[in-house]
Design a protein around this motif. Structure first.
Motif, short mmCIF file in Angstrom:
data_model
loop_
_atom_site.label_atom_id
_atom_site.label_comp_id
_atom_site.label_asym_id
_atom_site.label_seq_id
_atom_site.Cartn_x
_atom_site.Cartn_y
_atom_site.Cartn_z
N GLU A 74 57.06 -9.34 -61.33
CA GLU A 74 57.35 -8.16 -60.54
C GLU A 74 56.80 -6.93 -61.24
N THR A 75 56.23 -6.02 -60.48
CA THR A 75 55.81 -4.73 -61.02
C THR A 75 56.89 -3.69 -60.73
N ILE A 76 56.81 -2.57 -61.43
CA ILE A 76 57.75 -1.49 -61.17
C ILE A 76 57.58 -0.99 -59.74
N GLU A 77 56.33 -0.82 -59.31
CA GLU A 77 56.06 -0.31 -57.97
C GLU A 77 56.65 -1.21 -56.89
N ASN A 78 56.38 -2.51 -56.97
CA ASN A 78 56.89 -3.42 -55.94
C ASN A 78 58.40 -3.62 -56.07
N GLY A 79 58.90 -3.59 -57.30
CA GLY A 79 60.33 -3.72 -57.49
C GLY A 79 61.11 -2.58 -56.85
N LEU A 80 60.58 -1.37 -56.98
CA LEU A 80 61.24 -0.22 -56.36
C LEU A 80 61.10 -0.25 -54.85
N LYS A 81 59.97 -0.74 -54.35
CA LYS A 81 59.81 -0.90 -52.90
C LYS A 81 60.80 -1.93 -52.37
N PHE A 115 58.29 7.65 -61.51
CA PHE A 115 58.36 9.04 -61.05
C PHE A 115 57.79 9.20 -59.64
N GLY A 116 58.49 9.97 -58.81
CA GLY A 116 58.01 10.24 -57.47
C GLY A 116 58.36 9.18 -56.45
N ASN A 117 59.08 8.16 -56.86
CA ASN A 117 59.45 7.08 -55.94
C ASN A 117 60.69 7.45 -55.14
N ALA A 118 60.86 6.80 -54.00
CA ALA A 118 62.06 7.03 -53.19
C ALA A 118 63.32 6.51 -53.87
N VAL A 119 63.16 5.54 -54.77
CA VAL A 119 64.29 4.94 -55.49
C VAL A 119 64.31 5.48 -56.92
N ASP A 120 65.48 5.90 -57.38
CA ASP A 120 65.63 6.36 -58.76
C ASP A 120 65.78 5.17 -59.69
N LEU A 121 65.01 5.17 -60.78
CA LEU A 121 65.09 4.12 -61.78
C LEU A 121 65.79 4.67 -63.01
N TYR A 122 66.86 3.99 -63.42
CA TYR A 122 67.63 4.39 -64.60
C TYR A 122 67.53 3.28 -65.64
N PRO A 123 66.83 3.53 -66.75
CA PRO A 123 66.64 2.45 -67.75
C PRO A 123 67.91 2.17 -68.55
#
Length: 418
Positions: A74-81, A115-123
């Motif tokens: 999984e990539t960050i981009e597809n995971g957030l999608k 950054f800039g994604n519709a979903v916020d990522l919190y590490p």
């Protein structure tokens, strides 16, 4: 972003509009009006779905993404999608990529790539260097870089003194420490729940005792240190009771349960399907019932999909050799709806933000639009065509699920699921 959501039933316990059906006007990403009918003289985009319901944006406290290092999973981009299409506007990401996220540079990498994604990522930062359970990682530096908690994903801290020091140190800056509940010496080489099914199928078992001993130990350490502890993905009836008693004593402890451990038992192992090789393992139906009771009475603070994509090369192998993990974002809402009321499901899907230091918005005029759109009615059979993840290792393939996610509105963006 300007739009009008038409005829939406609002489910938000913090909102005065909870339970009512209204139009919602959003201008420049802010909710500016909530009323029974809102005109549209400016020709804004409108959202109108069958039996539309809206809640605060959902949060998942345990999501694994492959990037960096395991992009084939999984990539960050597809995971957030995937998270967006599954109804989540915020996810906490585990530090189990390659390299392990154990420094401020690793945390900064995750934040910048989301950054800039519709979903916020919190590490979530690793608690120990390389998650090897030897030395504490750079906790304070990672917090300043944006880490919301610290834990070694699916790796327990064998050394009790190390966890004691972590709880004491993190309490200096309000840090949340995660401790995976498994005593490795008791678990041994087990791979499924120890019990009737493991014996009958010839699979090495992990006894419930392995989890419960660790939970009890960690609660003693918490009482000693007066720190702040989160126990992720508990799976046994005794663990629920231990945490219930700890909360009655006033300890600063929270816990979560993975959705598959609520609904699925070790009876699923009959066909040796590696999608059911999960950690902690699927337990008994009695454990599932105790977990539901813990959710109902508030002992269990939050649910998680425990989304963990695993590539086919590490899943389509002999059961003993397969990696642990199942994806779960896509099935979170529909699966929960088969066992809990819609109101309880939404309560659980929006819980946990405050515990992880994330500000929660409510559905009210003047608030930022952070919304999930869904229909709680209807059912369907979950198949691979419903999977947005790169990896397809779902424990819910072929299961009947209830309800439909329509999408999210967040960060000045609208993401549709259908």
């Amino acid at each position: 972003m300007n739009l009008i959501i038409k005829s939406a039933t609002i489910l938000d316990l913090k909102s005065k509009h909870n339970g009512s059906t209204h139009d919602i006007l959003i201008e420049n990403g802010i909710i500016t009006q909530i009323a029974s009918t809102i005109e549209n003289p400016n020709n804004y985009d409108t959202i109108s779905y069958e039996n539309l319901h809206v809640s605060q944006g959902w949060f998942d406290s345990s999501v694994s993404l492959g990037e960096p290092g395991f992009e084939e999973r999984e990539t960050i981009e597809n995971g957030l999608k995937t998270a967006a299409k599954s109804g989540f506007t915020a996810i906490a990401v585990n530090p189990n990529a390659n390299p392990i996220a154990d420094s401020k540079a690793d945390i900064a990498f995750l934040k910048s790539n989301a950054f800039g994604n519709a979903v916020d990522l919190y590490p979530i930062g690793a608690l120990t260097t390389k998650s090897e359970s030897v030395d504490l990682a750079e906790l304070f530096d990672m917090k300043n870089a944006g880490a919301v908690a610290f834990g070694d994903y699916q790796k327990s801290i064998d050394n009790p003194n190390l966890l004691k020091i972590a709880l004491l140190y993190a309490s200096n800056f309000g840090g949340l420490v995660l401790s995976f509940p498994q005593e490795n010496k008791i678990a041994g080489k087990g791979i499924v729940n120890e019990g009737h099914n493991s014996t009958r199928l010839g699979l090495k078992g992990i006894p419930s005792l392995a989890e419960e001993l660790q939970v009890a130990r960690d609660l003693f350490l918490l009482e000693y240190t007066q720190g702040k502890l989160h126990i992720p993905t508990i799976s046994t009836a005794k663990s629920v009771q231990l945490i219930r008693e700890a909360k009655q004593k006033g300890l600063n402890v929270s816990c979560s349960v993975a959705i598959h451990n609520i609904l699925l038992s070790d009876d699923e192992l009959e066909e040796f399907d590696t999608n059911y090789k999960i950690l902690p393992p699927l337990r008994t139906k009695n454990d599932c019932e105790a977990i539901v009771a813990g959710l109902q009475d508030g002992t269990i603070d939050m649910i998680t999909s425990d989304h963990n994509p695993i590539d086919v090369e590490h899943k389509k192998v002999e059961f003993d050799n397969a990696m642990y993990g199942t994806i779960g974002l896509e099935t979170a809402f529909g699966a929960l709806q088969t066992v809990l009321s819609t109101e309880k499901v939404i309560e659980l899907l929006t819980a946990g933000k405050e515990r992880f230091g994330i500000e929660a918005s409510q559905i009210a005029v003047g608030q930022i639009a952070n919304l999930t759109l869904f229909n709680p009615k209807g059912n369907y059979t979950f198949t691979e065509k419903h999977i947005h993840s790169t990896s397809k290792n779902s424990a819910f393939l072929g299961k009947k699920l209830n309800g439909t996610v329509y999408g999210i509105v967040h960060n000045h963006q609208k993401i549709d699921s259908i």
